[in-house]
Design a protein around this motif. Structure first.
Motif, short mmCIF file in Angstrom:
data_model
loop_
_atom_site.label_atom_id
_atom_site.label_comp_id
_atom_site.label_asym_id
_atom_site.label_seq_id
_atom_site.Cartn_x
_atom_site.Cartn_y
_atom_site.Cartn_z
N ILE A 1 7.86 13.43 5.04
CA ILE A 1 7.17 14.57 5.63
C ILE A 1 7.57 15.86 4.91
CG2 ILE A 1 6.97 15.99 7.72
CD1 ILE A 1 7.13 13.45 9.34
N GLY A 2 6.58 16.61 4.52
CA GLY A 2 6.83 17.90 3.88
C GLY A 2 6.90 17.83 2.37
N HIS A 3 6.73 16.65 1.78
CA HIS A 3 6.75 16.53 0.32
C HIS A 3 5.38 16.01 -0.15
CE1 HIS A 3 11.09 16.52 1.20
NE2 HIS A 3 11.21 17.05 0.00
N ASP A 4 4.71 16.82 -0.91
CA ASP A 4 3.38 16.43 -1.40
C ASP A 4 3.45 15.63 -2.69
OD1 ASP A 4 2.38 17.76 0.75
OD2 ASP A 4 1.71 19.53 -0.38
N ASP A 5 4.65 15.33 -3.17
CA ASP A 5 4.77 14.55 -4.40
C ASP A 5 5.65 13.32 -4.17
OD1 ASP A 5 7.19 15.78 -4.03
OD2 ASP A 5 7.51 16.20 -6.18
N LEU A 6 5.72 12.86 -2.92
CA LEU A 6 6.58 11.73 -2.60
C LEU A 6 5.82 10.74 -1.72
CD1 LEU A 6 9.48 10.55 -2.86
CD2 LEU A 6 10.02 11.72 -0.71
N ILE A 7 5.81 9.48 -2.14
CA ILE A 7 5.15 8.43 -1.35
C ILE A 7 6.09 7.22 -1.29
CG2 ILE A 7 2.82 9.21 -1.92
CD1 ILE A 7 3.97 6.02 -3.51
N GLY B 1 0.84 -1.19 0.00
CA GLY B 1 0.00 0.00 0.00
C GLY B 1 0.87 1.23 0.00
N VAL B 2 0.25 2.37 0.08
CA VAL B 2 0.95 3.65 -0.02
C VAL B 2 1.16 4.25 1.37
CG1 VAL B 2 0.73 6.03 -0.84
CG2 VAL B 2 0.09 4.13 -2.34
N VAL B 3 2.39 4.69 1.63
CA VAL B 3 2.71 5.42 2.86
C VAL B 3 2.99 6.87 2.47
CG1 VAL B 3 4.23 5.60 4.85
CG2 VAL B 3 3.67 3.35 3.93
N LEU B 4 2.33 7.80 3.16
CA LEU B 4 2.52 9.24 2.89
C LEU B 4 2.32 10.02 4.18
CD1 LEU B 4 -0.69 9.37 2.90
CD2 LEU B 4 -0.53 9.52 0.43
N HIS B 5 2.73 11.27 4.18
CA HIS B 5 2.55 12.05 5.40
C HIS B 5 1.09 12.49 5.51
CE1 HIS B 5 2.25 16.20 3.78
NE2 HIS B 5 3.09 15.78 2.83
N ARG B 6 0.63 12.70 6.72
CA ARG B 6 -0.80 12.88 6.98
C ARG B 6 -1.35 14.19 6.43
NH1 ARG B 6 -3.32 9.09 9.69
NH2 ARG B 6 -2.11 7.58 10.89
N TRP C 1 12.27 4.88 -2.76
CA TRP C 1 12.61 3.50 -3.08
C TRP C 1 13.93 3.13 -2.45
CZ3 TRP C 1 9.59 -0.17 -4.01
CH2 TRP C 1 9.87 -1.27 -4.80
N PHE C 2 14.29 1.87 -2.54
CA PHE C 2 15.53 1.39 -1.94
C PHE C 2 16.51 1.00 -3.05
CE2 PHE C 2 12.78 -2.19 -2.72
CZ PHE C 2 13.62 -3.17 -3.21
N PRO C 3 17.81 0.88 -2.76
CA PRO C 3 18.76 0.44 -3.78
C PRO C 3 18.39 -0.95 -4.30
CG PRO C 3 19.92 1.39 -1.92
CD PRO C 3 18.49 1.25 -1.49
N ALA C 4 18.18 -1.08 -5.59
CA ALA C 4 17.68 -2.32 -6.17
C ALA C 4 18.60 -3.50 -5.91
CB ALA C 4 17.45 -2.15 -7.67
N GLU C 5 19.90 -3.26 -5.72
CA GLU C 5 20.83 -4.37 -5.52
C GLU C 5 20.59 -5.11 -4.21
OE1 GLU C 5 23.09 -0.50 -4.50
OE2 GLU C 5 21.71 -1.24 -6.06
N SER D 1 4.30 -0.88 7.57
CA SER D 1 4.24 0.55 7.84
C SER D 1 4.32 0.76 9.35
CB SER D 1 2.94 1.15 7.29
OG SER D 1 1.82 0.56 7.92
N THR D 2 4.79 1.89 9.77
CA THR D 2 5.02 2.13 11.19
C THR D 2 3.78 2.76 11.83
OG1 THR D 2 5.85 4.37 10.91
CG2 THR D 2 7.43 2.56 10.64
N ASP D 3 3.84 2.86 13.14
CA ASP D 3 2.77 3.53 13.89
C ASP D 3 3.05 5.02 14.07
OD1 ASP D 3 1.41 1.14 14.21
OD2 ASP D 3 2.53 0.63 16.03
N ASP D 4 3.92 5.56 13.23
CA ASP D 4 4.27 6.97 13.32
C ASP D 4 3.02 7.82 13.14
OD1 ASP D 4 5.16 9.63 12.63
OD2 ASP D 4 7.14 8.77 12.32
N PRO D 5 2.69 8.69 14.09
CA PRO D 5 1.45 9.48 13.99
C PRO D 5 1.47 10.47 12.83
CG PRO D 5 2.80 10.25 15.83
CD PRO D 5 3.42 8.98 15.34
N ASP D 6 2.64 10.76 12.27
CA ASP D 6 2.72 11.71 11.16
C ASP D 6 2.66 11.04 9.80
OD1 ASP D 6 2.92 14.01 12.77
OD2 ASP D 6 5.05 13.63 13.09
N LEU D 7 2.56 9.72 9.77
CA LEU D 7 2.49 8.99 8.51
C LEU D 7 1.20 8.20 8.44
CD1 LEU D 7 6.16 7.62 8.19
CD2 LEU D 7 5.20 9.71 7.19
N ALA D 8 0.72 7.97 7.23
CA ALA D 8 -0.52 7.22 7.02
C ALA D 8 -0.27 6.13 5.97
CB ALA D 8 -1.64 8.15 6.56
#
Length: 289
Positions: free
Chosen positions: A236-242, A167-172, A194-198, A250-257
């Protein structure tokens, strides 16, 4: 030592059994061996020690004075050996476990149950990329690995411990955070953290291929560091990054959804692996699905 004759443990056990049973016939029955073979071993023991150990009487086998002295020592030694064997069996061996980045706690718990279901183990965890774990397992550097599939399965035993949709993780405060469920068209223009593909090339290629099938070919922002602090800082703070994660990942971070995305999202499959034909692999046999 030079003053200790070349005596086999088997012969000492046989000697103690004859002394306890009182006759070679009864001792052979208890030991489940042939009577002539037992008699031969007792004679060899007497030859190696250099003195008779039994008096042969009509009633059976009676230890000589030398035999009684030897019997006391043998019984003490056998008791000590049994105790040492039991203590050795109770020692939990240490198994080194490679864990790829971002394994959810629930998956780690299931993997631990599988690794220890047949025998108690001390588990020593090391963070190792999925790509590196196969070679380390085959080389014996790792006992187990928890990795993202697909991987080269040659020489490995694999047991699936998790199969979940991404699923998608983004800031709230992200514009898409108000949507309870996202579609692929919603992600148009979004970049992908994303992560390093290697680290897991098979998994990375499979996920990106599925995204292309759905018409989303995002610009990827590679996060070299796997720590949550930097991952969170990026989002956090980027509206074009997920980011893409499983719900458990996904974490229980209150600032992420976390939001589901569809239809037919790519899946993350995590496997517990061990090198084939090893005691570690035997731990993974017949695990309930």
């Amino acid at each position: 030592m030079d003053d200790v004759p070349d005596v086999e443990l088997r012969q000492l056990r046989y000697f103690a059994a004859v002394a306890e049973a009182g006759t070679v016939t009864e001792a052979a029955r208890r030991l489940r061996i042939a009577q002539p073979s037992l008699s031969q071993q007792i004679r060899r023991l007497e030859q190696r020690i250099g003195t008779p150990l039994f008096r042969r009487t009509p009633q059976g086998m009676e230890p000589t004075e030398a035999g009684s002295l030897l019997l006391n020592g043998v019984n003490r030694a056998l008791d000590e050996l049994r105790s040492s064997i039991a203590a050795a069996r109770d020692v939990r061996p240490t198994a080194t476990v490679g864990v790829c980045h971002g394994v959810p706690r629930s998956v780690l718990t299931r993997a631990e149950e599988a690794m220890t279901r047949r025998r108690a183990l001390l588990l020593d965890y090391r963070q190792v990329d999925s790509q590196s774990q196969g070679d380390m397992l085959r080389a014996g550097t790792l006992a187990f690995g928890i990795l993202r599939t697909p991987v080269d399965p040659s020489g490995l035993v694999l047991h699936l411990v998790d199969d979940a949709p991404l699923g998608v993780v983004l800031h709230r405060r992200h514009p898409l955070a108000d949507c309870p469920e996202l579609t692929w068209s919603d992600l148009s223009g979004q970049r992908l953290l994303w992560f390093p593909a290697e680290r897991a090339p098979g998994y990375a290629a499979g996920v990106l291929a599925r995204l292309r099938e759905h018409g989303w070919i995002p610009e990827t922002v590679i996060e070299e560091h796997s720590g949550h602090t930097l991952y969170r800082h990026r989002l956090i703070g980027h509206d074009d990054l997920i980011a893409l994660r499983t719900r458990d990942g996904s974490t229980d971070d209150p600032d992420l959804a976390w939001r589901p995305v569809g239809p037919n999202p790519p899946r993350e499959r995590l496997a517990l692996a061990a090198a084939a034909h090893t005691p570690w692999a035997e731990q993974l046999t017949d695990i309930p699905a």
